[in-house]
Enzyme design. Structure first.
Site, short mmCIF file in Angstrom:
data_model
loop_
_atom_site.label_atom_id
_atom_site.label_comp_id
_atom_site.label_asym_id
_atom_site.label_seq_id
_atom_site.Cartn_x
_atom_site.Cartn_y
_atom_site.Cartn_z
N HIS A 238 30.95 53.11 52.00
CA HIS A 238 31.79 54.29 51.75
C HIS A 238 32.30 54.88 53.07
O HIS A 238 33.44 55.34 53.15
CB HIS A 238 31.04 55.34 50.95
CG HIS A 238 30.55 54.83 49.63
ND1 HIS A 238 29.60 55.49 48.88
CD2 HIS A 238 30.88 53.73 48.91
CE1 HIS A 238 29.37 54.82 47.76
NE2 HIS A 238 30.12 53.73 47.77
N ASP B 80 34.95 50.46 47.27
CA ASP B 80 33.89 49.61 47.81
C ASP B 80 34.47 48.38 48.50
O ASP B 80 34.03 47.98 49.59
CB ASP B 80 32.97 49.13 46.68
CG ASP B 80 31.87 50.13 46.33
OD1 ASP B 80 31.63 51.07 47.11
OD2 ASP B 80 31.25 49.95 45.27
N HIS C 140 29.71 43.76 45.78
CA HIS C 140 29.49 43.58 47.21
C HIS C 140 29.21 42.12 47.58
O HIS C 140 29.67 41.63 48.60
CB HIS C 140 28.32 44.45 47.67
CG HIS C 140 28.55 45.90 47.43
ND1 HIS C 140 29.53 46.62 48.08
CD2 HIS C 140 27.93 46.78 46.60
CE1 HIS C 140 29.50 47.88 47.67
NE2 HIS C 140 28.55 48.00 46.77
N HIS D 61 36.50 53.32 42.07
CA HIS D 61 35.39 53.26 43.02
C HIS D 61 35.13 51.82 43.46
O HIS D 61 34.81 51.58 44.63
CB HIS D 61 34.10 53.85 42.45
CG HIS D 61 33.00 53.81 43.45
ND1 HIS D 61 32.90 54.72 44.49
CD2 HIS D 61 31.99 52.92 43.65
CE1 HIS D 61 31.88 54.40 45.26
NE2 HIS D 61 31.31 53.30 44.77
#
Length: 297
Positions: free
Chosen positions: A83, A244, A267, A240
């Site tokens: 973030h 990321d 991720h 969001h």
């Protein structure tokens, strides 16, 4: 144009503190100015018995379970960097030393907005070196089952994402944006991380989610959001995930000129894409905009 041509660092240190969403540890952070060509380097000030500098590079990413973790050869790690990394790249900060006195970046409110606010207060300073971009020259894609992440050539930085969850709170959501600083601030920065009640006990058994709360995570139970204030945007979840991805891409060490597409990605696959791109030396080049500026003048 000069804003894009030259490297930038902070004008003054940006100071903040908070708990880590997974460790629950309270950490103090100082994002400090750094010389040209430093990149983004994390320094664990609580570690004094071994090397404590951890550059934010693709090779340094050592874990991607529910967050991006970087580490050095001495085993010193910093968790949940994405973030802040998204805020740094989208505000045009090329060089910074991030000092922290714990193992995990504070989650703050679960978005990049608090980081933007502290970086704005610190200000930024132009430096006497050209900013480098990673320009995508050929399509690079990684897949894992139904998950997919792609980088493809484009004239600017674009981000597209698609997620599908069985809960009606989320369902199928998509976002597709030309991404610059203004778009990041207006479209993505305030979108928070999210999780499901049924996952919490399992995560805590793994030593994760110890600092998670309704203050820093959008929590879903069945077909409802438990946070009393509700959502900030109807499609906050997919936005969001795009945030990321922007943070995960910045371990490349430079902003991207190209199009990122993520489908059900997280991720782990974002980092696989970064590594695949770097391995495909024909698929990208380092580019500066100095020549573009000269032509414009």
């Amino acid at each position: 144009m000069a804003e894009q041509v030259f490297q930038h660092t902070l004008r003054a240190p940006a100071l903040f503190a908070g708990v880590g969403v997974h460790t629950g540890a309270h950490t103090r952070v100082s994002v400090r100015p750094a010389p040209t060509d430093t990149g983004i380097v994390f320094v664990r000030t609580d570690v004094t018995d071994r090397p404590n500098r951890v550059p934010a590079t693709a090779a340094a990413v050592c874990k991607t379970q529910l967050g991006t973790v970087i580490g050095n050869t001495a085993g010193v790690t910093v968790s949940t960097i994405e973030h802040l990394m998204a805020a740094l790249v989208m505000t045009g900060i090329d060089n910074a030393v991030v000092e922290l006195d714990g193992p995990e970046m504070p989650i703050m409110d679960g978005s990049s907005l608090p980081f933007l606010q502290v970086l704005d207060r610190a200000g930024k300073r132009q430096q006497a070196a050209a900013r480098r971009f990673i320009e995508i020259l050929d399509r690079v894609e990684v897949t894992d089952g139904d998950k997919r992440a792609t980088l493809a050539p484009a004239d600017q930085f674009e981000v597209a994402f698609e997620i599908v969850f069985p809960t009606p709170v989320i369902g199928r959501q998509t976002v597709d944006l030309v991404m610059d600083e203004r778009a990041f601030r207006e479209e993505l920065a305030d979108c928070r991380t999210f999780g499901f009640v049924h996952e919490v006990e399992a995560l805590r058994a793994l030593g994760l989610a110890r600092g998670g709360s309704l203050e820093n995570v959008v929590v879903i139970e069945g077909d409802r959001v438990l946070n009393p204030e509700g959502l900030r945007r109807p499609d906050e979840f997919v936005r969001h995930k795009a945030l990321d991805a922007i943070g995960d891409l910045y371990v490349l060490g430079a902003p991207v000129i190209g199009r990122f597409e993520g489908v059900l990605a997280g991720h782990a696959i974002n980092n696989l894409l970064v590594r695949e791109l770097l391995a495909r030396r024909d698929a990208w080049r380092l580019r500066t905009l100095v020549d573009d500026l000269a032509e414009a003048v």
